[in-house]
Scaffold this active site. Structure first.
Site, PDB file in Angstrom:
ATOM      1  N   CYS A 195     -47.423  -8.765  -8.588  1.00 13.15           N
ATOM      2  CA  CYS A 195     -48.022  -9.582  -7.984  1.00 13.15           C
ATOM      3  C   CYS A 195     -47.020 -10.210  -6.805  1.00 13.15           C
ATOM      4  O   CYS A 195     -45.908 -10.704  -7.267  1.00 13.15           O
ATOM      5  CB  CYS A 195     -48.350 -10.815  -8.990  1.00 13.15           C
ATOM      6  N   CYS A 203     -45.995 -14.080  -7.916  1.00 14.92           N
ATOM      7  CA  CYS A 203     -45.351 -14.422  -9.086  1.00 14.92           C
ATOM      8  C   CYS A 203     -43.797 -14.645  -8.684  1.00 14.92           C
ATOM      9  O   CYS A 203     -43.073 -14.221  -8.001  1.00 14.92           O
ATOM     10  CB  CYS A 203     -45.412 -13.251 -10.126  1.00 14.92           C
ATOM     11  N   HIS A 227     -49.327 -16.341 -13.967  1.00 10.46           N
ATOM     12  CA  HIS A 227     -50.128 -15.536 -13.284  1.00 10.46           C
ATOM     13  C   HIS A 227     -51.618 -15.552 -14.002  1.00 10.46           C
ATOM     14  O   HIS A 227     -52.821 -15.050 -13.251  1.00 10.46           O
ATOM     15  CB  HIS A 227     -49.613 -14.120 -13.231  1.00 10.46           C
ATOM     16  N   ASN A 275     -59.619 -20.092  -2.198  1.00 10.60           N
ATOM     17  CA  ASN A 275     -60.793 -18.840  -2.409  1.00 10.60           C
ATOM     18  C   ASN A 275     -60.542 -18.359  -3.852  1.00 10.60           C
ATOM     19  O   ASN A 275     -59.503 -17.899  -4.078  1.00 10.60           O
ATOM     20  CB  ASN A 275     -60.504 -17.687  -1.465  1.00 10.60           C
ATOM     21  N   SER A 293     -57.544 -12.290  -2.676  1.00 14.45           N
ATOM     22  CA  SER A 293     -56.763 -11.000  -2.728  1.00 14.45           C
ATOM     23  C   SER A 293     -55.902 -10.843  -3.840  1.00 14.45           C
ATOM     24  O   SER A 293     -55.458  -9.770  -4.184  1.00 14.45           O
ATOM     25  CB  SER A 293     -55.750 -10.863  -1.524  1.00 14.45           C
ATOM     26  N   HIS A 325     -53.626 -14.442  -9.240  1.00 13.06           N
ATOM     27  CA  HIS A 325     -52.840 -15.578  -9.249  1.00 13.06           C
ATOM     28  C   HIS A 325     -53.076 -16.739  -8.836  1.00 13.06           C
ATOM     29  O   HIS A 325     -53.625 -16.854  -7.446  1.00 13.06           O
ATOM     30  CB  HIS A 325     -51.285 -15.400  -8.749  1.00 13.06           C
ATOM     31  N   HIS A 333     -53.810 -19.767  -6.554  1.00 11.27           N
ATOM     32  CA  HIS A 333     -53.162 -20.113  -5.303  1.00 11.27           C
ATOM     33  C   HIS A 333     -54.299 -20.497  -4.296  1.00 11.27           C
ATOM     34  O   HIS A 333     -55.575 -20.379  -4.473  1.00 11.27           O
ATOM     35  CB  HIS A 333     -52.613 -18.831  -4.716  1.00 11.27           C
ATOM     36  N   GLN A 380     -54.693 -22.112   0.133  1.00  8.47           N
ATOM     37  CA  GLN A 380     -54.003 -22.051   1.251  1.00  8.47           C
ATOM     38  C   GLN A 380     -54.051 -23.077   2.253  1.00  8.47           C
ATOM     39  O   GLN A 380     -54.824 -24.085   1.624  1.00  8.47           O
ATOM     40  CB  GLN A 380     -54.916 -20.916   2.015  1.00  8.47           C
TER      41      GLN A 380
HETATM   42  P1  H2U Z   1     -56.349 -15.503  -0.416  1.00  8.14           P
HETATM   43  O1  H2U Z   1     -56.537 -16.756  -0.759  1.00  8.14           O
HETATM   44  O2  H2U Z   1     -57.708 -14.780   0.174  1.00  8.14           O
HETATM   45  O3  H2U Z   1     -56.231 -14.567  -1.624  1.00  8.14           O
HETATM   46  O4  H2U Z   1     -55.354 -14.899   0.388  1.00  8.14           O
HETATM   47  C1  H2U Z   1     -53.857 -14.996   0.029  1.00  8.14           C
HETATM   48  C2  H2U Z   1     -52.930 -14.909   1.547  1.00  8.14           C
HETATM   49  O5  H2U Z   1     -51.730 -14.528   1.067  1.00  8.14           O
HETATM   50  C3  H2U Z   1     -53.595 -13.983   2.642  1.00  8.14           C
HETATM   51  O6  H2U Z   1     -54.051 -15.019   3.747  1.00  8.14           O
HETATM   52  C4  H2U Z   1     -51.228 -13.876   2.283  1.00  8.14           C
HETATM   53  C5  H2U Z   1     -52.561 -13.205   2.843  1.00  8.14           C
HETATM   54  O7  H2U Z   1     -52.391 -13.384   4.370  1.00  8.14           O
HETATM   55  N1  H2U Z   1     -50.092 -12.997   1.864  1.00  8.14           N
HETATM   56  C6  H2U Z   1     -48.668 -13.487   2.121  1.00  8.14           C
HETATM   57  O8  H2U Z   1     -48.603 -14.319   2.856  1.00  8.14           O
HETATM   58  N2  H2U Z   1     -47.670 -12.386   1.758  1.00  8.14           N
HETATM   59  C7  H2U Z   1     -47.848 -11.513   0.895  1.00  8.14           C
HETATM   60  O9  H2U Z   1     -47.155 -11.013   0.713  1.00  8.14           O
HETATM   61  C8  H2U Z   1     -49.339 -10.999   0.407  1.00  8.14           C
HETATM   62  C9  H2U Z   1     -50.488 -11.741   1.094  1.00  8.14           C
HETATM   63 ZN    ZN Z   2     -48.666 -13.470 -10.297  1.00 14.47          ZN
END
Ligand code: H2U
Ligand code: ZN
Length: 357
Positions: free
Chosen positions: A49, A52, A112, A150, A158, A161, A163, A165
């Site tokens: 992940c 994590c 996670h 989201n 994606s 875990h 999270h 934004q």
């Molecule tokens: P979601 O909230 O849609 O899961 O998006 C997670 C964000 O994490 C996504 O905008 C970022 C992606 O650009 N990301 C990173 O900044 N670093 C990473 O190593 C993978 C994903």
């Molecule tokens: Zn994780």
């Protein structure tokens, strides 16, 4: 008029838009798409992940061994701080302007396998504190700070875990700009903030209430578009997250837990949604603004059947079958204890939430 029986349109005073409600259709048969059940992660730590603690992210940076919340600048940001703000407006039909901003990712917990709904209230309070800090910090430089989450594969998240934004921008994006105009006009006409009047009305009527405590209430708004859409409102005039006192941050953690547990309990599955905060831009006083959070879940009939915004909705206006009042009753009457807690007490870990593959 009997709302329960006849097609009607409802007005959204926050965005100046309408929604078509067709309650007579709720018993129509369904033979459409059924989604895969969402996979539930049982790993407290996942070595693959990118969120994590201690793990490597795309782009080569390593996460610290964080213990509460953790914020980093998105490795693939949609907005960048040094973009030129030039506007191209010499042709009225081909207008564009540069946009400046920054994007961050906020990990809610080092665990996670948890979601906000399953985190204890003191841990949710840490997420509230992180939201407040981010809004106050980014608000010094940017007009709009969009805090959002989201959740779930269905919403395009994606990674399971927990999270969210934060995207901050120099300009006011389209939806906040509509809410800004509507709230400004309402204060001018009525002398009180629109959403403060709305919260009082909903507390009196009680028809659309889902959860409440001393400082907050959650309702399915009268004009909701998504079947189980809700809006979270303070009971006093609060313009933005930065104005919340310590007790209100605790009670916010409490109301979030009450709402999110009910969401998960609705179909006894992790409930997908997009949620986010709307508050006054930090560049001025903005007395017309009232802080609020929107929750937009896509699910309709079960953990597997989602609502699609297609056809009439793309071409004419949003439409719903289930009335907001019916949705509110269903959410309000759900147990306050999370179904996974209840099931683990009974020693039953299977059921619709088990890992799907
Ligand atoms: P979601 O909230 O849609 O899961 O998006 C997670 C964000 O994490 C996504 O905008 C970022 C992606 O650009 N990301 C990173 O900044 N670093 C990473 O190593 C993978 C994903
Ligand atoms: Zn994780």
């Amino acid at each position: 008029m009997d709302w329960e029986r006849f097609p009607h349109r409802r007005y959204n005073p926050l965005t100046d838009e309408w929604v078509l409600v067709s309650p007579q259709r709720t018993r129509r048969p369904w033979a459409g798409q059924v989604e895969r059940p969402p996979a539930v992660s049982r790993l407290a730590y996942d070595p693959d992940c990118y969120l994590c603690p201690g793990n490597l992210r795309a782009g080569g940076l390593r996460n610290p061994h964080y213990e509460g919340t953790f914020v980093f600048t998105n490795d693939f940001p949609a907005l960048e701080p040094d973009t030129p703000l030039r506007a191209v407006e010499d042709q009225p039909l081909l207008r564009a302007c540069g946009e400046r901003g920054t994007c961050r990712v906020l990990c809610f917990s080092p665990r996670h396998d948890l979601t906000l709904a399953e985190m204890p209230a003191p841990a949710i309070r840490k997420v509230v504190d992180a939201w407040v800090e981010q809004v106050l910090e980014l608000g010094q430089e940017y007009r709009w700070v969009q805090v959002f989450e989201n959740k779930g594969e269905m919403m395009g998240a994606s990674n399971p875990h927990p999270h969210g934004q934060i995207w901050a921008s120099a300009g006011l994006p389209t939806l906040p700009a509509k809410e800004d105009a509507a709230q400004r006009a309402y204060l001018e006409a009525h002398g009180r903030p629109l959403l403060l009047d709305y919260a009082e009305l909903e507390l009196q009527r009680q028809e659309r209430l889902v959860a409440w405590n001393d400082d907050w209430l959650v309702v399915v708004p009268f004009w909701a578009v998504w079947p189980f859409e809700t809006i979270l409102l303070p009971r006093r005039h609060v313009r933005h997250l930065g104005e919340l006192g310590p007790a209100e941050r605790d009670s916010l953690a409490d109301i979030l837990k009450r709402l999110l547990v009910r969401y998960d309990n609705l179909f006894e599955a992790p409930f997908p949604y997009s949620m986010g905060w709307h508050g006054a831009p930090l560049d001025d006083a903005h007395p017309h603004w009232q802080l609020h959070a929107h929750f937009y879940p896509p699910l309709l009939r079960s953990a597997l059947v989602r609502k699609f915004m297609v056809g009439y909705e793309m071409l004419a206006e949003p439409q719903r079958d289930l009335t907001p009042e019916e949705a509110a009753v269903r959410l309000r009457e759900l147990p306050a204890q999370h179904y996974r807690e209840r099931k683990s007490v009974k020693g039953d870990q299977n059921g619709p939430t088990a890992e799907s593959d």
